[in-house]
Design an enzyme around this catalytic site. Structure first.
Site, PDB file in Angstrom:
ATOM      1  CG  HIS A  56      -0.301  -0.780  11.613  1.00 15.00           C
ATOM      2  ND1 HIS A  56      -0.591  -0.263  10.366  1.00 15.00           N
ATOM      3  CD2 HIS A  56      -0.441  -2.101  11.489  1.00 15.00           C
ATOM      4  CE1 HIS A  56      -0.858  -1.242   9.522  1.00 15.00           C
ATOM      5  NE2 HIS A  56      -0.774  -2.353  10.180  1.00 15.00           N
ATOM      6  CG  ASP A  74      -0.702  -7.955   5.908  1.00 15.64           C
ATOM      7  OD1 ASP A  74      -1.734  -7.559   6.474  1.00 15.64           O
ATOM      8  OD2 ASP A  74       0.428  -7.556   6.231  1.00 15.64           O
ATOM      9  CG  ASP A 105       1.437  -5.652  11.082  1.00 14.84           C
ATOM     10  OD1 ASP A 105       1.820  -6.582  10.360  1.00 14.84           O
ATOM     11  OD2 ASP A 105       0.422  -4.987  10.838  1.00 14.84           O
ATOM     12  CG  HIS A 162       5.106  -8.453   8.004  1.00 13.26           C
ATOM     13  ND1 HIS A 162       4.546  -9.032   6.889  1.00 13.26           N
ATOM     14  CD2 HIS A 162       4.152  -7.651   8.519  1.00 13.26           C
ATOM     15  CE1 HIS A 162       3.303  -8.599   6.743  1.00 13.26           C
ATOM     16  NE2 HIS A 162       3.033  -7.761   7.721  1.00 13.26           N
ATOM     17  CD  GLU A 164      -2.891  -3.805   6.802  1.00 14.78           C
ATOM     18  OE1 GLU A 164      -2.220  -3.617   7.829  1.00 14.78           O
ATOM     19  OE2 GLU A 164      -2.794  -3.089   5.778  1.00 14.78           O
ATOM     20  CE1 TYR A 201       6.129  -4.107   8.569  1.00 16.57           C
ATOM     21  CE2 TYR A 201       6.241  -3.202  10.781  1.00 16.57           C
ATOM     22  CZ  TYR A 201       5.598  -3.968   9.830  1.00 16.57           C
ATOM     23  OH  TYR A 201       4.410  -4.570  10.141  1.00 16.57           O
ATOM     24  CG  HIS A 237      -0.724  -0.337   2.489  1.00 21.05           C
ATOM     25  ND1 HIS A 237       0.275   0.293   3.169  1.00 21.05           N
ATOM     26  CD2 HIS A 237      -1.276  -1.207   3.362  1.00 21.05           C
ATOM     27  CE1 HIS A 237       0.342  -0.166   4.395  1.00 21.05           C
ATOM     28  NE2 HIS A 237      -0.586  -1.095   4.534  1.00 21.05           N
ATOM     29  CG  HIS A 245      -3.233  -6.746  12.258  1.00 24.34           C
ATOM     30  ND1 HIS A 245      -4.148  -5.719  12.312  1.00 24.34           N
ATOM     31  CD2 HIS A 245      -2.286  -6.345  11.358  1.00 24.34           C
ATOM     32  CE1 HIS A 245      -3.768  -4.757  11.489  1.00 24.34           C
ATOM     33  NE2 HIS A 245      -2.648  -5.122  10.895  1.00 24.34           N
TER      34      HIS A 245
END
Ligand code: FEO
Length: 397
Positions: A144, A82, A163, A224, A80, A191, A24, A78
Site C-alpha cells: 500500500h 513496522d 503487507d 502480519h 514502513e 485489514y 495509526h 517495504h
C-alpha cells in the site's frame, strides 16, 4: 523464543505484538505480528525485519538457528517502520554483504532511516541467486506504499508478500489451518478495509498481473498475521472479492448524539430500512471505532450519517469518522445525512456535501430536526429509510 520452520530452508523469525491496540488510527483489538523470514540457503537471507522495539525478539529467534553474522543478504520489501524499524540495527549487528529494496524502497528507507550502508535496487523480474535457490521480485506499487514489493523463492515456492494478504492478528499459531476461520475472515476484512481499500483498482490489476505471470505459490507468507500453507487461494479470492466492492443490500447508519435527538432519528431511519428488508448496521460513534465503521462499509451499499450540531459545526466524533472514511475512498455507496440542531442546521447540510465529495450518490437532501424530533419528523426519517431501501434494492438486483 525460537525460530519456526515453515519449509525445508525457511524459518519464521518475526515477533508477536500481543499488546498493540492502535495502528495509526486503526483499532487492532487482537494485536499483530511483524513477520520476518530467514532463508538458510548457501547465502543466508533475511526477508524484512520488525518494528524497532521488537528487534531483540527477532534476533533471539534468528540465533536459535544460525549465527546472525552469517546472514549475507537482507531484503526490505517495504519501508514502513513496522518492517524496517530494526533494519539499521540488523545491518550493524549482522554486517550482510548486500541489502536490497525496490527503487522507491531505497528512496523511502533513506528518508526514514538515513542509513550509513548501501541499499541496492531490484525491480520486477530481477532475480538474486542466494545459493541453491533464487529470489525473484515483483513490485507492488501502492499496495500500500509506493515502495511495496513481493519476493518469490522459486524452488520452495513461497511468495513473501509483506503487507499484502496480511492481517493484524497476534497469534502463536503461525499457519492458516491452525487459526479460527471466523476470526481470521473478520480480521482480513478489517485489514483490507483500513489499509488496502483506497488501492482496490490496483489490487484488481495486480491480481491479474500475478495470474499472467503464472505465480500460484504453494505458500504465501505475509508480514502480519499467519502464513498461508493449506489454502493460499482463500485470501487471494477474498482480495478479489473485497477489491470489487460490489454493493449488497446492507446499510451502515453511523451517528453520534448529544441529547438523544439524532439517535431517535437514526432509529426511525433504521425502521424504514428494515421494513423494506435492508440489513442495518447501526453504529454510534459513542461506542464504535472508526476502523470498525469502514470494516462494516466494505460490503455495504449505503451509508447514512447523522450528526448533531455543536457550536455551529459538525459534531467532533462525526468529523473524525468522515475524515477517516474520505481517505479510504469506499466506492459504490448511496447515502444521505441527517441530524438535530438548535439554531443552525447548516452543518448537517455540509455533511451531505462531504458525502458527495466522497463520491457517494446522494439520494435525498439532509433530514434536519429542530431540537427533539416530533412524530412527523420521525415519519420523515422513516421515509428516508424506505427511500434508501428502495434505491438500494434497485441497485443490487
Ligand atoms: Fe505493515 Fe505498511 O506496514
Amino acid at each position: 523464543m525460537k525460530a519456526v520452520q515453515i519449509s525445508p530452508k525457511v524459518y519464521w523469525v518475526g515477533a508477536i505484538d500481543w499488546n498493540l491496540r492502535d495502528f495509526h488510527g486503526y483499532a487492532t483489538d487482537r494485536g499483530t505480528t511483524y513477520n520476518a523470514y530467514l532463508i538458510l540457503g548457501e547465502k543466508p537471507t533475511l526477508i524484512d525485519t520488525v518494528k524497532k522495539a521488537f528487534y531483540p525478539e527477532m534476533l533471539t529467534r534468528i540465533q536459535s538457528v544460525i549465527d546472525p553474522q552469517k546472514i549475507e543478504i537482507i531484503i526490505s520489501n517495504h519501508a514502513e517502520m513496522d518492517h524496517s524499524g530494526a533494519l539499521c540495527q540488523a545491518v550493524a549487528d549482522m554486517n550482510p554483504k548486500e541489502v536490497y529494496a525496490s527503487a522507491m524502497g531505497v528512496k523511502n528507507l533513506t528518508a526514514q532511516l538515513h542509513p550509513a550502508f548501501e541499499i541496492k535496487t531490484v525491480k520486477t523480474g530481477d532475480k538474486i541467486d542466494i545459493g541453491g535457490d533464487t529470489l525473484s521480485f515483483v513490485e507492488a506499487r501502492m499496495l500500500h506504499w509506493p515502495d511495496s514489493m513481493l519476493a518469490y523463492l522459486e524452488k520452495e515456492d513461497i511468495l513473501f508478500t509483506n503487507d499484502v494478504f496480511g492481517m493484524h492478528l497476534a497469534t502463536s499459531k503461525l499457519f492458516d489451518d491452525e487459526n479460527d476461520e471466523q476470526i481470521w475472515i473478520q480480521e482480513a476484512k478489517k485489514y483490507y478495509a483500513n489499509i488496502v481499500l483506497p488501492y482496490s483498482d490496483i489490487v484488481t490489476r495486480f491480481l491479474g498481473q500475478v495470474q499472467q505471470m503464472g505465480l500460484s505459490p504453494k505458500v504465501i507468507a505475509p508480514d502480519h498475521g499467519f502464513i498461508w500453507r493449506k489454502d493460499p487461494s482463500k485470501i487471494v479470492g477474498l482480495y478479489a472479492q473485497f477489491a470489487a466492492q460490489k454493493p449488497t443490500n446492507k446499510a451502515v447508519l453511523v451517528y453520534d448524539t448529544m441529547w438523544g435527538s439524532t439517535e431517535k432519528m437514526a432509529f426511525a431511519i433504521a425502521d424504514g430500512l428494515r421494513q423494506g428488508g435492508t440489513t442495518v448496521q447501526l453504529m454510534s460513534m459513542h461506542t464504535c471505532h472508526r476502523s470498525d465503521v469502514v470494516t462494516q462499509l466494505l460490503d455495504a451499499g449505503a451509508i447514512l450519517v447523522g450528526t448533531p450540531v455543536l457550536n455551529s459545526n459538525i459534531f467532533p466524533a462525526m468529523a473524525d469518522v468522515l475524515c477517516y472514511l474520505k481517505g479510504l475512498k469506499k466506492k459504490n455507496l448511496i447515502g444521505a445525512a441527517f441530524g438535530s440542531y438548535g439554531w443552525n442546521g447548516a452543518p448537517i447540510d455540509s455533511v451531505t456535501k462531504i458525502l458527495e465529495e466522497m463520491g457517494i450518490e446522494i439520494v435525498s437532501p439532509s433530514v434536519k430536526s429542530l431540537f427533539v424530533p416530533d412524530q412527523p419528523k420521525l415519519q420523515e426519517c422513516e421515509d428516508l429509510g424506505k427511500l434508501v431501501n428502495q434505491k438500494l434494492t434497485e441497485k443490487v438486483k
